[in-house]
Design a protein around this motif. Sequence first.
Motif, PDB file in Angstrom:
ATOM      1  N   GLU A 137       1.143  -1.486  -0.087  1.00 31.44           N
ATOM      2  CA  GLU A 137      -0.106   0.270  -0.202  1.00 31.44           C
ATOM      3  C   GLU A 137       0.904   1.108  -0.002  1.00 31.44           C
ATOM      4  O   GLU A 137       1.928   1.045   0.838  1.00 31.44           O
ATOM      5  N   SER A 138       0.160   1.872  -0.716  1.00 34.54           N
ATOM      6  CA  SER A 138      -0.479   2.248  -1.896  1.00 34.54           C
ATOM      7  C   SER A 138      -0.379   1.987  -2.643  1.00 34.54           C
ATOM      8  O   SER A 138      -1.906   1.136  -4.001  1.00 34.54           O
ATOM      9  N   PRO A 151      -6.752   0.356  -6.386  1.00 34.26           N
ATOM     10  CA  PRO A 151      -8.214  -0.975  -5.582  1.00 34.26           C
ATOM     11  C   PRO A 151      -9.167  -1.524  -5.894  1.00 34.26           C
ATOM     12  O   PRO A 151      -9.458  -2.388  -5.764  1.00 34.26           O
ATOM     13  N   TYR A 198      -3.083  -4.134  -3.186  1.00 38.51           N
ATOM     14  CA  TYR A 198      -2.289  -3.387  -2.332  1.00 38.51           C
ATOM     15  C   TYR A 198      -1.893  -3.833  -1.003  1.00 38.51           C
ATOM     16  O   TYR A 198      -1.277  -3.937  -0.431  1.00 38.51           O
ATOM     17  N   THR A 319     -13.972  -2.839  -0.279  1.00 43.11           N
ATOM     18  CA  THR A 319     -12.552  -1.567  -0.672  1.00 43.11           C
ATOM     19  C   THR A 319     -13.097  -0.446  -1.247  1.00 43.11           C
ATOM     20  O   THR A 319     -14.007  -0.467  -1.655  1.00 43.11           O
ATOM     21  N   TRP A 323      -8.142   5.777  -5.020  1.00 40.54           N
ATOM     22  CA  TRP A 323      -7.762   6.285  -3.342  1.00 40.54           C
ATOM     23  C   TRP A 323      -8.565   8.002  -2.687  1.00 40.54           C
ATOM     24  O   TRP A 323      -8.050   8.010  -1.716  1.00 40.54           O
TER      25      TRP A 323
END
Length: 858
Positions: A137-138, A151, A198, A319, A323
């Motif tokens: 991550e990220s 993601p 990630y 998730t 971001w």
Amino acid sequence: MPKKVKRLFEQFQPEHYELSIEPDVESMTFSGSVTIRGRKVGPPSQRITLHQKDIRVSDVKVIKHDKNGDKKVAVGRVNTQKSFDELRIHAGETLYPGTYTINLTFSGKITKSLRGVYPCFYKHKGKEKIIVATQLESHHAREVFPCIDEPEAKSSFDVIYTGPKDQTVLSNMPAKSTKTNGNKVTTAFETTPIMSVYLLAFVAGELHAVETKSKAGVAVRSWGTVAQSKSHLEYATKEASDILDFFADYFETPYPLPKLDQVALPDFDAAAMENWGVVTYRESVLLTDPKNRSISNEQFATQVIAHELSHQWFGNLVTMKWWNELWLNESFAGLMEHVAPAALHPDWQQWEQWAIQDIALITSRDTYKDIQSISVDVDDPELIETLFDPAIVYAKGARLLKMLREYIGEEAFVKGLKSYFSKNAYGNASRHDLWAALGKSSGKDIESLMTPWLTQAGMPVVHATQNGGKLSLTQERFMLDEPADDTLWPIPLLANKNLEPGVLDTTNVELDLALKDFVTLNNFASGQYITHYVEPAHIDYISQQLKESKLPTEARINVLNDMYMLARHGDASLVDSLDTVKELAHEPRDSVWGIIARAIGAASQLTEGDKTSEDQIKKLKLTLAKDWHKKLGWDDQTSDDPNTIQLRHTMVALMISGEDPVTIKEALLRYKNTKTLQDINAEIRATILVAVVKDGDKKEISKLLETYSLVGADIQQDITSALSATKDPEIAQHILSTALGPEGFVRSQDVMRWVALFLRNHHTRKVMWDYMVKEWDWLYEVLDASKGFGYLPVYCASVVSTKEWKKKYIDFFEPRKSIKAMQRNITIGLADIDARIAWRTRDEVAIKKWLENFTKGG
Ligand SMILES: [Zn+2]
């Protein structure tokens, strides 16, 4: 200008990866192969693009699967596009949407960057040892193997790891088979559920574990290097097991994986990382000495474990899409890290811990013009890491969710979460999905309530004017570096009595109260706003409530913080805070003393350089601490509750900080009478060492420097606190040149703490600053790997209260604005400095006068 990066998921959607990897620590390289099966989507093209960074790729093969069977696709050019971290595979033909398999081999370098695949170093029985670990991550998966490093690109993974024999190898899932070949072993792990890349992880090295089974039957193991005693892993194992059961019940959703591993890594950037099924931690978090650990040590371990384990649901099972919704992960974990301890350790009074940890942090940061909102659009990978703002995405977001929980009630909150999980499990969600679920469970319009809080930066102040049964409330944005603007928030007032309306969503409202007694707003501190009581009688009433400890503890912390913020802003004077604080010597809760210390700290800072004030502040500390100290003494009793123990040691620390000769003498004696640092009561060890460094024999400082590398991370932290308390710049110089630098013993993850502590002490500030200027190249290299690197200007700014230091700050940081991770914080730091210099100009004379009167009177 940030660059606009395209989402690769929009053209290729992986479904399954088979990843074989073989690190080689001798040559500090790794190599492997990956097979990615996925769907090409969107318009036909001649190219498939994956992410990669700093790795070499060869042997690229592409196969198209369709109803006529599998067909090899001719691969033409394969090139990398450096500024976008891309690997572009050009085909000799047009590629139509459909299912493809890409197979390629790759190799790369293992660097000490604490991300991607990286080494952790430790010594065991005199030998240097290495653990191979990952931090993806990220967006560091692309530094390990070509993939769609976003993601939303969820898929399943088969991990196959090859390494030396006699090592423990861990990954997200349990191992299913091992094959020995000479002195190498290949371990194949079971297929993971669908997940974001990630969250993938592996760790290999000489590790040992403590294990247990949760009530729900999940195998829980905590791992440390063989240099660490196994007994130091027991606490974390028990806590993880209890917390796992707690969340499965609370979310009414079982833990999704068959096992949970937790690993304490000697080199680690953050506090921990929630890799699904294999959570990695700093040693200082996960390891606790069963014979001698402090309550705050336990609290911190439990809190971080709760944070990471809540991610196994929030973040891992469901998730965020991108971001910009990082807060969906972090704000929730930021709330849950308190929800679990509050239930499992009622004697900690966890919401007090929350208040003292988060409220000052949030309000000191969310009050500048340039602060980011919680939800931010970011495309440039170099800026993704700047989103991980502890005060905003973690703490502020968590407070907003606490506010929402209080507003709709626990039952509706949990019911909404459960439906959110069941709808979005193994998928990606956005905030709209969450608001829809909570809206349905509460019957309220949550989307309209929450959207302004997430999309607007900053926070409001509510001016409350109460005259008898009339209460007038006005809101405006509270900023330390700009006049208020007219941003509006829907503010749940969460007062000590029912107000109608309960939400202030206009600039101003006039309320008729049924009773004339004074209203207290924000009764449990969940509301993300500062309260400014306008009428003197109302202020007196609140102060009285504080003195008599009649408000809930969280509210006492919040009210004192509000007073501090209002003084900083110029709506009040620090003298008002001091007037209140001087009456609080009988405050029974240790957490409140943290905020009392903040007001005293401000008095020191705003009079810094004046010896008379410095002495008077010492006297203030002694006056406040002496009664409790007399009552509680030094030694813990078996019947003490956690608060009593912590309060006792806070009082000793205050007495020592106030330079009471009797207390200092006792501290030095206790040091002398203890054989090793491990034997000093962990609750008070840092304080005793501070006395030793400030007032003990100078040769003890050399001993501490020599001991540092030989003791656990908990004691290292105590030594750091103590060394940074020296009043002698020459000694500070010696300490820094021994401890830091390429030859020094401080691990890169701890360097920032050293810098911050030595800057905070005004006796060592110049030495630290000069060191930073002179050794910048080294510092930059070491800190650049850290998520926290961008905060360096903030730490530096937070200690500045004079024009002379402001100039130093500008000279140093202005030319470094080209470092993207620091840009925003350089600007915010400067605003912070200006606000503090203005505060000093307003308040310094009054504070000095107050101190003088106080000393005369006392
Ligand atoms: Zn987190």
